[in-house]
Design a protein around this motif. Structure first.
Motif, PDB file in Angstrom:
ATOM      1  N   PHE A 124       0.259  -0.985   0.072  1.00  0.00           N
ATOM      2  CA  PHE A 124      -0.419   0.252  -0.369  1.00  0.00           C
ATOM      3  C   PHE A 124       1.211   1.326   0.148  1.00  0.00           C
ATOM      4  O   PHE A 124       0.446   2.772   0.003  1.00  0.00           O
ATOM      5  CB  PHE A 124      -1.010  -0.379   1.300  1.00  0.00           C
ATOM      6  CG  PHE A 124      -2.388  -0.619   0.962  1.00  0.00           C
ATOM      7  CD1 PHE A 124      -3.037  -0.410   0.442  1.00  0.00           C
ATOM      8  CD2 PHE A 124      -2.105  -1.946   1.437  1.00  0.00           C
ATOM      9  CE1 PHE A 124      -4.049  -1.466   0.292  1.00  0.00           C
ATOM     10  CE2 PHE A 124      -2.888  -3.091   0.776  1.00  0.00           C
ATOM     11  CZ  PHE A 124      -4.205  -2.514   0.172  1.00  0.00           C
ATOM     12  N   MET A 141      -3.954   8.909   2.523  1.00  0.00           N
ATOM     13  CA  MET A 141      -2.822   7.395   3.557  1.00  0.00           C
ATOM     14  C   MET A 141      -3.524   6.554   4.939  1.00  0.00           C
ATOM     15  O   MET A 141      -3.617   5.115   4.087  1.00  0.00           O
ATOM     16  CB  MET A 141      -2.221   8.194   4.947  1.00  0.00           C
ATOM     17  CG  MET A 141      -0.633   8.414   3.357  1.00  0.00           C
ATOM     18  SD  MET A 141       0.522   9.860   4.325  1.00  0.00           S
ATOM     19  CE  MET A 141       1.842   8.852   4.531  1.00  0.00           C
ATOM     20  N   ARG A 143      -6.986   6.611   4.490  1.00  0.00           N
ATOM     21  CA  ARG A 143      -7.828   5.215   4.361  1.00  0.00           C
ATOM     22  C   ARG A 143      -7.027   4.247   3.462  1.00  0.00           C
ATOM     23  O   ARG A 143      -7.197   3.071   3.374  1.00  0.00           O
ATOM     24  CB  ARG A 143      -8.475   5.784   2.762  1.00  0.00           C
ATOM     25  CG  ARG A 143      -9.414   5.190   2.424  1.00  0.00           C
ATOM     26  CD  ARG A 143     -10.408   4.462   3.060  1.00  0.00           C
ATOM     27  NE  ARG A 143     -11.423   5.193   4.217  1.00  0.00           N
ATOM     28  CZ  ARG A 143     -13.138   4.878   4.461  1.00  0.00           C
ATOM     29  NH1 ARG A 143     -12.617   3.570   5.452  1.00  0.00           N
ATOM     30  NH2 ARG A 143     -13.687   5.979   4.863  1.00  0.00           N
ATOM     31  N   ARG A 144      -5.943   4.838   3.152  1.00  0.00           N
ATOM     32  CA  ARG A 144      -4.767   2.924   2.262  1.00  0.00           C
ATOM     33  C   ARG A 144      -5.004   1.742   4.021  1.00  0.00           C
ATOM     34  O   ARG A 144      -4.516   0.983   3.909  1.00  0.00           O
ATOM     35  CB  ARG A 144      -3.404   3.601   2.261  1.00  0.00           C
ATOM     36  CG  ARG A 144      -4.406   3.437   0.426  1.00  0.00           C
ATOM     37  CD  ARG A 144      -3.096   4.674  -0.294  1.00  0.00           C
ATOM     38  NE  ARG A 144      -1.549   4.729   0.003  1.00  0.00           N
ATOM     39  CZ  ARG A 144      -0.463   5.478  -0.056  1.00  0.00           C
ATOM     40  NH1 ARG A 144      -1.865   6.647  -0.530  1.00  0.00           N
ATOM     41  NH2 ARG A 144       0.049   5.800   0.351  1.00  0.00           N
ATOM     42  N   ALA A 148      -5.508  -1.421   3.974  1.00  0.00           N
ATOM     43  CA  ALA A 148      -5.203  -2.536   4.609  1.00  0.00           C
ATOM     44  C   ALA A 148      -4.747  -3.403   5.996  1.00  0.00           C
ATOM     45  O   ALA A 148      -4.673  -4.713   5.997  1.00  0.00           O
ATOM     46  CB  ALA A 148      -3.399  -2.154   4.401  1.00  0.00           C
ATOM     47  N   THR A 164     -14.074   6.084  -0.542  1.00  0.00           N
ATOM     48  CA  THR A 164     -13.734   7.445  -1.167  1.00  0.00           C
ATOM     49  C   THR A 164     -14.107   8.389  -0.562  1.00  0.00           C
ATOM     50  O   THR A 164     -13.554   9.647  -1.045  1.00  0.00           O
ATOM     51  CB  THR A 164     -13.699   6.876  -2.644  1.00  0.00           C
ATOM     52  OG1 THR A 164     -15.031   7.340  -3.071  1.00  0.00           O
ATOM     53  CG2 THR A 164     -12.781   5.636  -2.910  1.00  0.00           C
ATOM     54  N   ALA A 171      -5.976  10.599  -4.269  1.00  0.00           N
ATOM     55  CA  ALA A 171      -6.885   9.351  -3.573  1.00  0.00           C
ATOM     56  C   ALA A 171      -7.641   8.680  -3.837  1.00  0.00           C
ATOM     57  O   ALA A 171      -7.467   7.816  -3.992  1.00  0.00           O
ATOM     58  CB  ALA A 171      -6.757   9.962  -2.456  1.00  0.00           C
ATOM     59  N   GLU A 174      -6.504   5.499  -6.356  1.00  0.00           N
ATOM     60  CA  GLU A 174      -5.541   4.887  -5.825  1.00  0.00           C
ATOM     61  C   GLU A 174      -6.016   3.814  -5.071  1.00  0.00           C
ATOM     62  O   GLU A 174      -6.068   2.416  -5.516  1.00  0.00           O
ATOM     63  CB  GLU A 174      -5.044   5.668  -4.504  1.00  0.00           C
ATOM     64  CG  GLU A 174      -3.274   6.273  -5.023  1.00  0.00           C
ATOM     65  CD  GLU A 174      -2.706   6.455  -4.177  1.00  0.00           C
ATOM     66  OE1 GLU A 174      -2.508   6.502  -3.334  1.00  0.00           O
ATOM     67  OE2 GLU A 174      -1.609   7.944  -4.326  1.00  0.00           O
ATOM     68  N   VAL A 175      -7.995   4.552  -4.322  1.00  0.00           N
ATOM     69  CA  VAL A 175      -8.250   2.900  -3.832  1.00  0.00           C
ATOM     70  C   VAL A 175      -9.120   2.046  -5.052  1.00  0.00           C
ATOM     71  O   VAL A 175      -9.100   1.341  -4.425  1.00  0.00           O
ATOM     72  CB  VAL A 175      -9.688   4.225  -2.860  1.00  0.00           C
ATOM     73  CG1 VAL A 175     -10.375   3.084  -2.249  1.00  0.00           C
ATOM     74  CG2 VAL A 175      -8.605   4.755  -1.437  1.00  0.00           C
ATOM     75  N   ILE A 178      -7.156  -0.084  -5.965  1.00  0.00           N
ATOM     76  CA  ILE A 178      -6.710  -1.406  -4.344  1.00  0.00           C
ATOM     77  C   ILE A 178      -8.262  -2.718  -5.077  1.00  0.00           C
ATOM     78  O   ILE A 178      -7.668  -3.718  -4.914  1.00  0.00           O
ATOM     79  CB  ILE A 178      -6.739  -0.604  -3.059  1.00  0.00           C
ATOM     80  CG1 ILE A 178      -5.323   0.455  -3.347  1.00  0.00           C
ATOM     81  CG2 ILE A 178      -6.899  -1.970  -2.544  1.00  0.00           C
ATOM     82  CD1 ILE A 178      -5.497   0.709  -2.295  1.00  0.00           C
TER      83      ILE A 178
END
Lengths: 255, 257
Positions: A124, A141, A143-144, A148, A164, A171, A174-175, A178
């Motif tokens: 992540f 970060m 949220r990541r 995780a 989100t 960001a 990015e989510v 993932i």
């Protein structure tokens, strides 16, 4: 569909808080390995559904099974097979990112918690921030880290309740990445959101929750068919502000 | 079911480790629960002590039990605060959706309160020893003191838990600390009650802290405790049971939301 192919089955789900009827009879099924998006405005009852599915809340009536287990009679088995990422990023802000992950790994009784944490931090992109307190993390970060933490238990089914909301466009993308990777590796993803674009980007199947009921569900293509065909109009395509923003940010990064 | 039971203690250890870190990383908490009671002890012994007629030649001996109770009372506001933030940030939801015993999250906070008070009390007693505190008490008396302090801590912790679990704002959660801070002040913790005006004296002599302070004081001085110890235990146990009931109710209510 056989039993194994259905990750979530909900029939006639009803839930009221005191006199307010939040869910008035919800039915849907989620196929194993798919991304299912529950779409609805604020207060539609999305979080209530997630809480019932995650055994945090008991329904008034209706049959709800998750990974083949009834949520009322086998809550323990349900919890063993799911992970929840709630609406507020539920990370411990006093602990570092690494400590948060190790804590969850120990609660899952895994063999090598520090190793599990290291792997997830790397995956992540949090390795550099691993030993900083989570309170210093940016929204993205955090949220990541939150997601995780939900992946520590390697659950076959993961709930993401508005993952989100409140994130900046970068960001958010990015989510999305993932979530796509998760589904790619066979995890079933149950997603709630109020962003239409997110649904278009991610979901295999969509259900729209309105006033306590699912008013439509199906694939995006099926949903599009339900409505009058698209009219062909010729307009100049202006870039959206989001596209402009991302283009500028992207250029900055290349430099 | 069986799996969660087998892991109950290791899960509790994780919870305990987590909130102990919260305490050790909060300078504010350490100051309030350890440094402030020590400062108070220094103030009373070296500034005010000369003028106080406690009826004992060694004022530290007289004062220490009250200081220990103040340290415990100071700590429980943080219990409310930590519980409140866990509820608010969704941490409890995360734990509750995991295959661990539901009560582990709450009991983790209770145990933390107990353990952190053991540490701060040990530090305070150490400082008191340096200041001249001496006790002829035997092992049994010390164990009784430990037991009563633990009971007192648990009682206040469960009261604080009610506030932490049912408050709707952080201020509300911490507000519980204020009335609790006051009780040791209006008791025989600093001065004997006989010098107080009759109304205050009646309150001071019949409120829980006085019986607890005097029990601990008698135990440490190796004097007969008489019925005081039973009054102290009855106060603590009674309040604790009621507080436990309401805290559990607030916890279940939180769960059902």
């Amino acid at each position: 569909m056989t039993q194994n192919e259905i990750a979530i089955s909900v029939k006639g789900l009803k839930k009221s808080y005191k006199n307010v009827r939040v869910l008035t009879g919800v039915d849907f099924e989620v196929r194993t390995g798919s991304i299912f998006a529950l779409l609805g405005s604020n207060g539609a009852g999305k979080t209530t559904i997630v809480k019932v599915l995650a055994t945090l809340l008991k329904q008034d009536s209706g049959d709800v099974t998750v990974n083949g287990f009834d949520v009322l009679s086998k809550p323990e088995n349900v919890r063993q097979s799911i992970s929840l990422t709630g609406q507020s990023a539920a990370v411990d802000e006093v602990l570092t990112g690494r400590e948060n992950l190790i804590m969850i790994a120990r609660l899952w009784h895994l063999k090598h918690p520090p190793q599990v944490a290291d792997d997830l931090l790397k995956r992540f992109g949090l390795t550099d921030a691993a030993d900083r307190r989570a309170s210093t993390y940016s929204g993205g970060m955090r949220r990541r880290l939150d997601i995780a933490m939900s992946l520590v238990g390697r659950s076959p089914l993961i709930f993401l309740d508005e993952p989100t909301t409140g994130l900046d466009p970068e960001a958010r993308i990015e989510v999305w990445k993932i979530i796509k990777e998760l589904a790619g590796s066979g995890t079933t993803v149950f997603l709630t959101t109020q962003y239409l674009e997110e649904v278009e980007q991610l979901a295999d199947r969509i259900a729209i929750l309105h006033k306590g009921e699912i008013i439509v569900s199906g694939t995006l293509a099926e949903l599009k068919k339900l409505f009058p065909p698209a009219q062909v109009e010729y307009i100049e395509k202006q870039p959206t502000l989001e596209e402009i923003f991302l283009a500028i940010i992207g250029k900055k990064k290349e430099k | 079911m069986e799996t969660t039971k087998n892991y109950f203690f290791s899960d509790m250890a994780v919870m305990l480790g987590r909130s102990m870190r919260h305490i050790l990383r909060s300078m504010d908490t350490i100051i309030t629960v350890t440094i402030m009671p020590i400062a108070l002890m220094l103030l009373f012994v070296y500034v005010l002590g000369g003028a106080i007629q406690s009826g004992t030649d060694n004022y530290v001996n007289y004062l220490l039990p009250g200081i220990l109770l103040i340290a415990v009372a100071n700590s429980v506001g943080y219990v409310s605060f930590r519980l409140f933030s866990d509820v608010q940030r969704g941490i409890f939801e995360r734990f509750h959706s995991m295959p661990i015993a539901r009560s582990a999250a709450l009991w983790g906070h209770v145990l933390t309160s107990l353990l952190s008070n053991v540490i701060s009390i040990a530090v305070i007693i150490l400082v008191a020893l340096i200041m001249g505190f001496r006790s002829p008490a035997g092992v049994l008396s010390w164990l009784s003191v430990a037991g009563i302090l633990a009971l007192f801590t648990l009682t206040l912790t469960w009261i604080a838990a009610i506030a932490g679990l049912s408050a709707s704002s952080v201020d509300g959660a911490s507000a519980i600390a204020y009335p609790i801070h006051f009780l040791p002040l209006i008791s025989s913790a600093f001065v004997p009650t006989r010098s107080m005006p009759s109304g205050v004296r009646a309150f001071a002599e019949n409120q829980p802290v006085t019986s607890i302070v005097e029990t601990i004081r008698a135990l440490l001085a190796n004097q007969p405790v008489g019925s005081k110890i039973w009054v102290a235990i009855a106060w603590c146990a009674g309040i604790m049971l009621v507080a436990y009931f309401f805290a559990m109710r607030a916890y279940k209510k939180r769960e059902a939301r």
